[in-house]
Enzyme design. Structure first.
Site, mmCIF file in Angstrom:
data_model
loop_
_atom_site.group_PDB
_atom_site.id
_atom_site.type_symbol
_atom_site.label_atom_id
_atom_site.label_comp_id
_atom_site.label_asym_id
_atom_site.label_seq_id
_atom_site.Cartn_x
_atom_site.Cartn_y
_atom_site.Cartn_z
ATOM 1 N N CYS A 1 0.805 -1.223 0.000
ATOM 2 C CA CYS A 1 0.000 0.000 0.000
ATOM 3 C C CYS A 1 0.838 1.274 0.000
ATOM 4 C CB CYS A 1 -0.968 0.002 1.183
ATOM 5 S SG CYS A 1 -0.183 -0.066 2.804
ATOM 6 N N GLN A 2 2.049 1.221 0.557
ATOM 7 C CA GLN A 2 2.892 2.412 0.595
ATOM 8 C C GLN A 2 4.176 2.273 -0.221
ATOM 9 O OE1 GLN A 2 2.259 5.508 2.047
ATOM 10 N NE2 GLN A 2 0.233 4.595 2.047
#
Length: 302
Positions: A246-247
Site C-alpha cells: 500500500c505504501q
C-alpha cells in the site's frame, strides 16, 4: 477471510492497467515496466528467474512465461528480532497505512560489521543504499569518495579476523550453512497498487516449512503484524508471508526523488534493484541478491 481474499482479487481484476509511465512521478510501474525491470534483474542477478505459475491464475497483462520473479533457497543466518540491540534510525514517510495509521516506517540498520556505502537523503535523514558485505564487491553500488578506501581497509581487517576464527574452529563454515534458515522470495506485480509485491516462504534449519510466527522472527518488528500478512500467493495459491504494497509507491517516490537531488538519473530498468534495497529495511537478514553495477551519484549510469 475467504470473502476478503475474493474482494482483493476482484479489486485487482477490475482495476484498469496503467498505460503511461509514472515511476518517477509516483513511484509506480506499468505492467510492461515491471517486465522490463524484471528482465534486468534476471540478467544481472542469475539467482533470480521468471516463473509462469498456475495457468488458472495467469494475469493477461503479463507475458505467460513472466508472471512473477523468484529466487530460491536464500539464506538467513540470524533473526531480525536479534538485531533490535543494533542502532536503528527511522525515517518516517508520510502516507496512510489504514484508517488508524498515517505513517510508514523505513528503518535503516547500522551495524559495526557492515561496510559503509552509498547514502542519500530522505526527508533530511541519511539513508543507506548499500549492499551488505556478503554481496559480491565487484557489483556493489559504490560512492565516489575517499572514505571508501578507509572502509575497505576496516573490512579487510574484519575479513582476516573472520578467516582466523573459521580456521580455528575447523568445520565452522559447514555448521553455519547447516544452521541457516532458507527462503523462497518472489516478486509479483500488484495491479491495484501498481507496484511490485514481495512474498516469502521459509524453511527452518532442517528444511521444514516455517510457521507464520517463526517467519515474523526474520521481519523487523516495526513491520511484523502491521504491514506483513499471511496471504495466498496470487500465482501459486500457497499461503505465504507478504509485505503489503500500500505504501510502496510513496516510499519509492521519495527514494527516486532523493536520487535525483543527488544528480543521479535512475531509469525504470533499475527500479527493482532500488526496490529490493528498500525491502532490506523490512527483511534485513534474508540475503537475496540485489547487486548491480551502476553509479547512483552522477549521470553516468552503466
Amino acid at each position: 477471510m475467504d470473502a476478503l481474499r475474493l474482494f482483493r482479487s476482484a479489486r485487482e481484476y477490475l482495476t484498469p492497467q496503467l498505460q503511461e509511465s509514472a515511476f518517477i512521478e509516483r513511484g509506480i510501474l506499468t505492467p510492461d515496466e515491471f517486465v522490463m525491470a524484471g528482465d534486468k534483474l534476471v540478467h544481472t542477478c542469475p539467482g533470480w528467474s521468471w516463473c509462469a505459475g498456475d495457468e488458472k491464475n495467469m494475469r493477461s497483462y503479463l507475458p505467460r512465461d513472466k508472471q512473477y520473479l523468484v529466487t530460491k533457497s536464500v539464506p538467513s543466518y540470524r533473526r531480525a528480532t536479534a538485531m533490535m540491540a543494533d542502532t536503528i534510525q527511522e525515517n518516517m514517510v508520510d502516507g496512510k497505512m489504514d484508517e488508524n495509521d498515517d505513517t510508514w516506517c523505513a528503518p535503516s540498520v547500522s551495524q559495526a560489521e557492515e561496510n559503509s556505502g552509498e547514502e542519500i537523503l530522505v526527508d533530511g535523514t541519511e539513508t543507506k543504499l548499500s549492499a551488505e558485505d556478503s554481496k559480491p564487491p565487484s557489483s556493489e553500488i559504490t560512492p565516489a569518495n575517499d572514505d571508501e578506501y578507509d572502509d575497505m581497509e576496516a573490512y579487510e581487517d574484519d575479513a582476516v579476523a573472520l578467516d582466523d576464527a573459521v580456521a580455528s574452529s575447523g568445520a565452522a563454515v559447514n555448521d553455519r550453512v547447516m544452521a541457516a534458515r532458507r527462503y523462497d522470495v518472489s516478486i509479483t506485480y500488484d495491479n491495484y497498487y501498481r507496484t511490485p509485491r514481495v512474498f516469502l516462504f521459509g524453511y527452518n534449519e532442517v528444511g521444514s516449512p516455517l510457521s507464520p510466527e517463526r517467519i515474523f522472527d526474520d521481519i523487523m518488528q516495526d513491520y511484523a503484524n502491521r504491514t506483513v500478512t499471511i496471504e495466498n500467493h496470487p500465482h501459486t495459491g500457497r499461503a505465504q508471508a507478504s509485505i503489503h504494497p500500500c505504501q510502496h509507491g510513496a516510499a519509492m517516490k521519495r527514494v527516486l526523488e532523493a536520487l535525483q537531488q543527488c544528480d543521479a538519473v535512475p531509469t525504470v530498468d533499475q527500479y527493482l534493484f532500488i526496490f529490493l534495497k528498500f525491502m532490506q529495511s523490512v527483511i534485513p537478514t534474508i540475503e537475496y541478491d540485489y547487486t548491480m553495477g551502476v553509479q547512483l551519484r552522477g549521470s553516468d549510469n552503466t
